[in-house]
Write a protein that holds these residues in place. Sequence first.
Motif, PDB file in Angstrom:
ATOM      1  N   VAL A   1      15.664 -50.883 -42.308  1.00  0.00           N
ATOM      2  CA  VAL A   1      14.432 -51.489 -42.793  1.00  0.00           C
ATOM      3  C   VAL A   1      14.137 -50.997 -44.195  1.00  0.00           C
ATOM      4  O   VAL A   1      13.814 -51.778 -45.082  1.00  0.00           O
ATOM      5  CB  VAL A   1      13.259 -51.193 -41.838  1.00  0.00           C
ATOM      6  N   SER A   2      14.286 -49.692 -44.400  1.00  0.00           N
ATOM      7  CA  SER A   2      14.100 -49.132 -45.733  1.00  0.00           C
ATOM      8  C   SER A   2      14.865 -47.820 -45.843  1.00  0.00           C
ATOM      9  O   SER A   2      15.150 -47.166 -44.841  1.00  0.00           O
ATOM     10  CB  SER A   2      12.618 -48.907 -46.048  1.00  0.00           C
ATOM     11  N   ALA A   3      15.195 -47.482 -47.068  1.00  0.00           N
ATOM     12  CA  ALA A   3      15.869 -46.221 -47.369  1.00  0.00           C
ATOM     13  C   ALA A   3      15.210 -45.617 -48.593  1.00  0.00           C
ATOM     14  O   ALA A   3      15.104 -46.267 -49.639  1.00  0.00           O
ATOM     15  CB  ALA A   3      17.355 -46.450 -47.621  1.00  0.00           C
ATOM     16  N   THR A   4      14.739 -44.390 -48.461  1.00  0.00           N
ATOM     17  CA  THR A   4      14.066 -43.701 -49.555  1.00  0.00           C
ATOM     18  C   THR A   4      14.815 -42.418 -49.864  1.00  0.00           C
ATOM     19  O   THR A   4      15.010 -41.587 -48.975  1.00  0.00           O
ATOM     20  CB  THR A   4      12.613 -43.360 -49.175  1.00  0.00           C
TER      21      THR A   4
ATOM     22  N   LEU B   1      14.876 -47.346 -39.494  1.00  0.00           N
ATOM     23  CA  LEU B   1      15.776 -48.254 -38.791  1.00  0.00           C
ATOM     24  C   LEU B   1      14.996 -49.102 -37.805  1.00  0.00           C
ATOM     25  O   LEU B   1      13.960 -48.669 -37.280  1.00  0.00           O
ATOM     26  CB  LEU B   1      16.838 -47.454 -38.032  1.00  0.00           C
ATOM     27  N   SER B   2      15.502 -50.301 -37.554  1.00  0.00           N
ATOM     28  CA  SER B   2      14.907 -51.100 -36.493  1.00  0.00           C
ATOM     29  C   SER B   2      15.250 -50.442 -35.165  1.00  0.00           C
ATOM     30  O   SER B   2      16.342 -49.919 -34.985  1.00  0.00           O
ATOM     31  CB  SER B   2      15.434 -52.534 -36.544  1.00  0.00           C
ATOM     32  N   LYS B   3      14.326 -50.454 -34.241  1.00  0.00           N
ATOM     33  CA  LYS B   3      14.523 -49.758 -32.970  1.00  0.00           C
ATOM     34  C   LYS B   3      15.046 -50.734 -31.924  1.00  0.00           C
ATOM     35  O   LYS B   3      14.475 -51.806 -31.727  1.00  0.00           O
ATOM     36  CB  LYS B   3      13.207 -49.149 -32.494  1.00  0.00           C
ATOM     37  N   PRO B   4      16.154 -50.377 -31.271  1.00  0.00           N
ATOM     38  CA  PRO B   4      16.617 -51.222 -30.157  1.00  0.00           C
ATOM     39  C   PRO B   4      15.561 -51.276 -29.056  1.00  0.00           C
ATOM     40  O   PRO B   4      14.811 -50.318 -28.853  1.00  0.00           O
ATOM     41  CB  PRO B   4      17.878 -50.524 -29.657  1.00  0.00           C
ATOM     42  N   LYS B   5      15.512 -52.376 -28.337  1.00  0.00           N
ATOM     43  CA  LYS B   5      14.486 -52.559 -27.312  1.00  0.00           C
ATOM     44  C   LYS B   5      14.585 -51.532 -26.187  1.00  0.00           C
ATOM     45  O   LYS B   5      13.593 -51.126 -25.621  1.00  0.00           O
ATOM     46  CB  LYS B   5      14.574 -53.969 -26.735  1.00  0.00           C
TER      47      LYS B   5
ATOM     48  N   SER C   1      17.197 -35.686 -35.653  1.00  0.00           N
ATOM     49  CA  SER C   1      15.919 -35.744 -34.950  1.00  0.00           C
ATOM     50  C   SER C   1      15.173 -36.996 -35.366  1.00  0.00           C
ATOM     51  O   SER C   1      15.169 -37.369 -36.533  1.00  0.00           O
ATOM     52  CB  SER C   1      15.062 -34.524 -35.282  1.00  0.00           C
ATOM     53  N   VAL C   2      14.526 -37.617 -34.406  1.00  0.00           N
ATOM     54  CA  VAL C   2      13.705 -38.788 -34.698  1.00  0.00           C
ATOM     55  C   VAL C   2      12.393 -38.283 -35.265  1.00  0.00           C
ATOM     56  O   VAL C   2      11.693 -37.496 -34.646  1.00  0.00           O
ATOM     57  CB  VAL C   2      13.469 -39.635 -33.430  1.00  0.00           C
ATOM     58  N   SER C   3      12.062 -38.732 -36.472  1.00  0.00           N
ATOM     59  CA  SER C   3      10.858 -38.220 -37.126  1.00  0.00           C
ATOM     60  C   SER C   3       9.664 -39.154 -36.988  1.00  0.00           C
ATOM     61  O   SER C   3       8.556 -38.768 -37.330  1.00  0.00           O
ATOM     62  CB  SER C   3      11.137 -37.959 -38.610  1.00  0.00           C
ATOM     63  N   SER C   4       9.866 -40.356 -36.511  1.00  0.00           N
ATOM     64  CA  SER C   4       8.732 -41.253 -36.311  1.00  0.00           C
ATOM     65  C   SER C   4       8.090 -40.959 -34.958  1.00  0.00           C
ATOM     66  O   SER C   4       8.731 -40.462 -34.040  1.00  0.00           O
ATOM     67  CB  SER C   4       9.184 -42.713 -36.390  1.00  0.00           C
TER      68      SER C   4
ATOM     69  N   HIS D   1       5.994 -49.695 -32.226  1.00  0.00           N
ATOM     70  CA  HIS D   1       7.275 -49.266 -31.644  1.00  0.00           C
ATOM     71  C   HIS D   1       8.446 -50.135 -32.092  1.00  0.00           C
ATOM     72  O   HIS D   1       9.360 -50.397 -31.322  1.00  0.00           O
ATOM     73  CB  HIS D   1       7.222 -49.289 -30.111  1.00  0.00           C
ATOM     74  N   ILE D   2       8.441 -50.623 -33.324  1.00  0.00           N
ATOM     75  CA  ILE D   2       9.555 -51.470 -33.757  1.00  0.00           C
ATOM     76  C   ILE D   2      10.486 -50.762 -34.730  1.00  0.00           C
ATOM     77  O   ILE D   2      11.555 -51.262 -35.020  1.00  0.00           O
ATOM     78  CB  ILE D   2       9.046 -52.784 -34.385  1.00  0.00           C
ATOM     79  N   HIS D   3      10.079 -49.596 -35.223  1.00  0.00           N
ATOM     80  CA  HIS D   3      10.909 -48.846 -36.164  1.00  0.00           C
ATOM     81  C   HIS D   3      11.034 -47.397 -35.716  1.00  0.00           C
ATOM     82  O   HIS D   3      10.172 -46.879 -35.036  1.00  0.00           O
ATOM     83  CB  HIS D   3      10.303 -48.874 -37.573  1.00  0.00           C
ATOM     84  N   LEU D   4      12.126 -46.787 -36.130  1.00  0.00           N
ATOM     85  CA  LEU D   4      12.256 -45.345 -35.981  1.00  0.00           C
ATOM     86  C   LEU D   4      12.833 -44.807 -37.274  1.00  0.00           C
ATOM     87  O   LEU D   4      13.555 -45.507 -37.977  1.00  0.00           O
ATOM     88  CB  LEU D   4      13.106 -44.955 -34.768  1.00  0.00           C
ATOM     89  N   SER D   5      12.495 -43.589 -37.591  1.00  0.00           N
ATOM     90  CA  SER D   5      12.952 -43.027 -38.861  1.00  0.00           C
ATOM     91  C   SER D   5      13.617 -41.673 -38.636  1.00  0.00           C
ATOM     92  O   SER D   5      13.275 -40.938 -37.714  1.00  0.00           O
ATOM     93  CB  SER D   5      11.784 -42.887 -39.847  1.00  0.00           C
TER      94      SER D   5
END
Length: 141
Positions: A36-39, A50-54, A80-83, A90-94
């Motif tokens: 989704v984005s990269a910083t 990242l988009s999160k799988p269902k 580690s998941v930081s989101s 619940h549609i993205h994870l970072s």
Amino acid sequence: MHVGVIFFSIVAGSIILFMLDRFLRFCQSRNTVDVVSATCFSTGILKLVLSKPKNLQYNALSFIFVRVKEVSRLQWHPFSVSSSSLDGDHIHLSVFIRALGGWTRKINENFSSQSFAELHDLHPQINVEGPYGHELPHHLM
């Protein structure tokens, strides 16, 4: 003669367990996600959203394995998941990736050299496996 049979049994059992592990990881790791984005930060840290799988359910202590096919087809690395898992959508994870080794440096270089438009045109293939980690906070739910 008995030592050879015992040694063969141990080696054969280890190989079978390794092949079973590889097969299960292959079946579980078919979750392809979109970036989704990269910083990129000046300290050598990359934030990937990242988009999160269902079917991916995680909590505050979870980690996932990430593979970027453009960097390496075989290497998986844990992050580690930081989101927050308590976000409403619940549609993205970072994840945050610090450039320390060869694989993480390549990822950092690939994403820092691309603009957001180029990133969506190239569609880097990222696979996610997991989550793994501690389930204690949710054992009463």
